[in-house]
Enzyme design. Structure first.
Site, PDB file in Angstrom:
ATOM      1  N   LYS A 234      18.236  11.619  36.379  1.00 24.73           N
ATOM      2  CA  LYS A 234      17.323  12.609  36.988  1.00 24.73           C
ATOM      3  C   LYS A 234      16.856  13.665  36.000  1.00 24.73           C
ATOM      4  O   LYS A 234      15.723  14.116  36.061  1.00 24.73           O
ATOM      5  CB  LYS A 234      17.962  13.284  38.205  1.00 24.73           C
ATOM      6  CG  LYS A 234      19.341  13.852  37.978  1.00 24.73           C
ATOM      7  CD  LYS A 234      20.365  13.021  38.739  1.00 24.73           C
ATOM      8  CE  LYS A 234      21.759  13.380  38.295  1.00 24.73           C
ATOM      9  NZ  LYS A 234      22.748  12.395  38.728  1.00 24.73           N
TER      10      LYS A 234
ATOM     11  N   LYS B  16      16.328  16.765  40.874  1.00 22.00           N
ATOM     12  CA  LYS B  16      15.899  15.853  41.935  1.00 22.00           C
ATOM     13  C   LYS B  16      14.728  16.433  42.708  1.00 22.00           C
ATOM     14  O   LYS B  16      13.789  15.720  43.086  1.00 22.00           O
ATOM     15  CB  LYS B  16      17.083  15.567  42.864  1.00 22.00           C
ATOM     16  CG  LYS B  16      18.193  14.785  42.168  1.00 22.00           C
ATOM     17  CD  LYS B  16      19.489  14.805  42.958  1.00 22.00           C
ATOM     18  CE  LYS B  16      20.558  13.958  42.260  1.00 22.00           C
ATOM     19  NZ  LYS B  16      21.902  14.179  42.842  1.00 22.00           N
TER      20      LYS B  16
END
Lengths: 393, 393
Positions: free
Chosen positions: B96, B196
């Site tokens: 991420k 995220k």
């Protein structure tokens, strides 16, 4: 990249009105050109020139490239859908009975004509389960799909279990709120969730099974004894369709009421909400939750389908069209709660084992394992008054 | 229709081993040709010829058409990903930080080379949220996306709230179970959910915002007074990232702890599980739930990405690439709980209104409305010891 869509809509109810309102206010590159309605005399909230009773006004208009079908009548919906696809128009439908019944033919027509038929709104309202099964979950890795697919019967069960309402009161209230179909048997008898299950099975496993060949038993025989039983054991009752792979080779499909405990994600799905449980290799359990019944959730899914058509989205039906070896089976052992009156039924049903029996003057039940095929064979006996059957964890 | 993939994997941990096992037993038309690892001396469970420390064994092998990147080091992951894409290989990544930091460039490279970079495993483990934002939710219709994106801090909060564990004990346990990153600040400081969130924002709204420009405040300053406050009011505390459209023109992004009540779907998301709440026009609230942290859920998402590449799936980034007028804003009023020691902070933060104040010898808090931009301006003061800030419903 996005192309402009000119829409013709069959039907103008809550969903149609809502779609019109939102398309008007948002910058979506969409235009609704015509609504075809059944009743010309009804007062409409939009300009009269938008309405006609003649299907040809949509089907024969080459400017209309997208047909949205929102009518109750499954047979008429089928005719309009086939005609539209064959003349090169894409179609969005929320008619689960029509889709479930004709899916094989509708898939072929799409392949032949290069058109796209989308129907996310037909299954679990706003929850994008068809897309996710189609695109995200490989059939090799998918253990099962189950859930609460019918908002109306779930609303009734919530009222019964959480507010001690009677079945009849709860059903009446569901109908008033517009959650229940005109014929309540479709909901409470488990037909509506069965249509949805057949559609789910096709996108989950590539299997096209006619709804008539899938067992559905509903909640219409539920009585006070069953409710007391559930509450004493800490269960709630839910109407649960299941598609499950067994032996890496076969798929089992059925709709049955099910007693579930607090540890099940479906336990907290209340009222008209829907929930879908997907079990996949590696991922354990995944859960999708949203509003299932009513105009707005369906409208939301229909609108998502419409906007996806601007980018030429189509279901590829790859699990069906590519060689795959899964077959349909009804040979599957279930753990069953059965309330009954006549002992003869117990012998007929051929329990492979019995774990619990209870007798009283006005209440007899047995819990044990039965093969699904025995339930199907003796369905007429099970559907008699005085009998209630449910899966139990 | 499905094409055979020959894979090269960077990294061989829990995820790599699990992927290998499942690819071996299932009929997925996939083969893993080579693992590139850092430590050549470690004992491996698979034949030695599968392993090498030389990245060129994957990057320069024309037979390998798919690179799976599962390493911790974001900088190395970035180099491997760019090299692979530029040589025409598709890439699956679960990193991420790497994706969030370089997304704009990685999008361009995909466009230029016609390759596909998939990273569902980078956001909320097994929950297919990127796909659904990319494909299903039109940005015009998407009100907000929020949820529990970090399994590790959620596990810690569950242990604190449900089992009365101390913060330190809970953190240690999370690390033992492999839920927490090597540096716990990434999780409990809210950096991991911020990466995220940046990825979510790009697929939800087409907005590419560098993580450094997004506010993140974590749960590391939580103390007994805050926990008592929450319990007295019937709240739980969760670490909640939010992407929200305001004024039809702007998007707000931040990560803050949040006190939430029983009516919030996130209330029952416990331990290492993740949940994503999507609010869309018409659909009300939709909720996606699944396991967030640990090797298997990530492996599940990675495997779904790999199998999708057999069908040439790619993110189209259409919300980003097509003209859109959404811009990033930090001008947004929040309802805030603030525990503090020094009254000076209250004046600095410029509350627009205060609804509740409490003073005691060892505990002072205030509840009121503050603009997000004031929080950002005075972040250093807020991050001092003795201060805890959280959103409150």
């Amino acid at each position: 990249m996005s192309k402009k869509l000119t829409l013709g809509m069959f039907g103008f109810g809550v969903v149609g009105q809502g779609l019109y309102d939102i398309i008007k206010t948002k910058n979506l590159n969409l235009e609704i050109k015509k609504f075809v309605i059944k009743n010309a005399d009804k007062k409409r909230s939009l300009p009269a020139e938008l309405f006609t009773t003649d299907p040809a006004a949509i089907l024969d208009d080459p400017e209309i490239n997208t047909v949205v079908e929102l009518i109750d009548d499954a047979e008429a919906a089928y005719q309009f859908t086939v005609t539209a696809l064959k003349s090169g128009k894409n179609v969005v439908s929320a008619n689960k009975k029509m889709i479930a019944t004709h899916l094989e033919e509708l898939t072929e027509i799409q392949q032949q004509t290069g058109t796209s038929l989308l129907y996310e709104g037909a299954v679990c309202g706003s929850i994008p389960i068809i897309r996710n099964l189609e695109e995200y979950y490989d059939n090799e890795l998918l253990h099962s799909v189950s859930g609460i697919f019918n908002g109306s019967s779930n609303y009734i069960l919530s009222k019964i279990f959480n507010e001690n309402q009677s079945y009849d009161t709860a059903l009446k209230k569901a109908q008033e709120l517009g959650f229940a179909e005109t014929d309540p048997t479709l909901d409470v008898g488990g037909y509506d969730p069965k249509y949805k299950l057949a559609i789910v099975a096709s996108h989950a496993y590539g299997l096209y099974i006619k709804p008539d060949n899938i067992l559905n038993i509903g909640i219409d025989k539920l009585d006070q004894q069953d409710i007391r039983f559930a509450k004493e054991k800490g269960y709630k009752l839910k109407l649960v369709p299941l598609a499950k792979e067994i032996n890496n080779a076969q798929v089992v499909l059925y709709v049955l009421p099910k007693f579930i405990g607090k540890d099940n994600m479906l336990y907290n799905v209340e009222n008209e909400n829907n929930g879908v449980l997907v079990k996949a290799a590696f991922a354990d359990e995944q859960f999708f939750y949203g509003k299932g019944a009513g105009g707005h959730p369906t409208g939301s899914a229909v609108l998502s389908d419409i906007t996806a058509l601007r980018y030429d989205y189509r279901y590829e039906y790859k699990k069906h069209l590519e060689a795959q070896e899964l077959s349909y089976s009804t040979d599957y052992e279930l753990n069953i709660y059965l309330r009954y009156e006549d002992d003869v039924l117990i012998n007929k049903l051929n329990f492979s084992s019995i774990s619990e029996r209870y007798y009283a003057d006005n209440f007899k039940y047995v819990i044990g394992k039965i093969n699904l095929k025995h339930i199907i064979t003796h369905l007429n006996d099970i559907k008699k008054d005085g009998v209630f059957i449910a899966e139990i964890a």
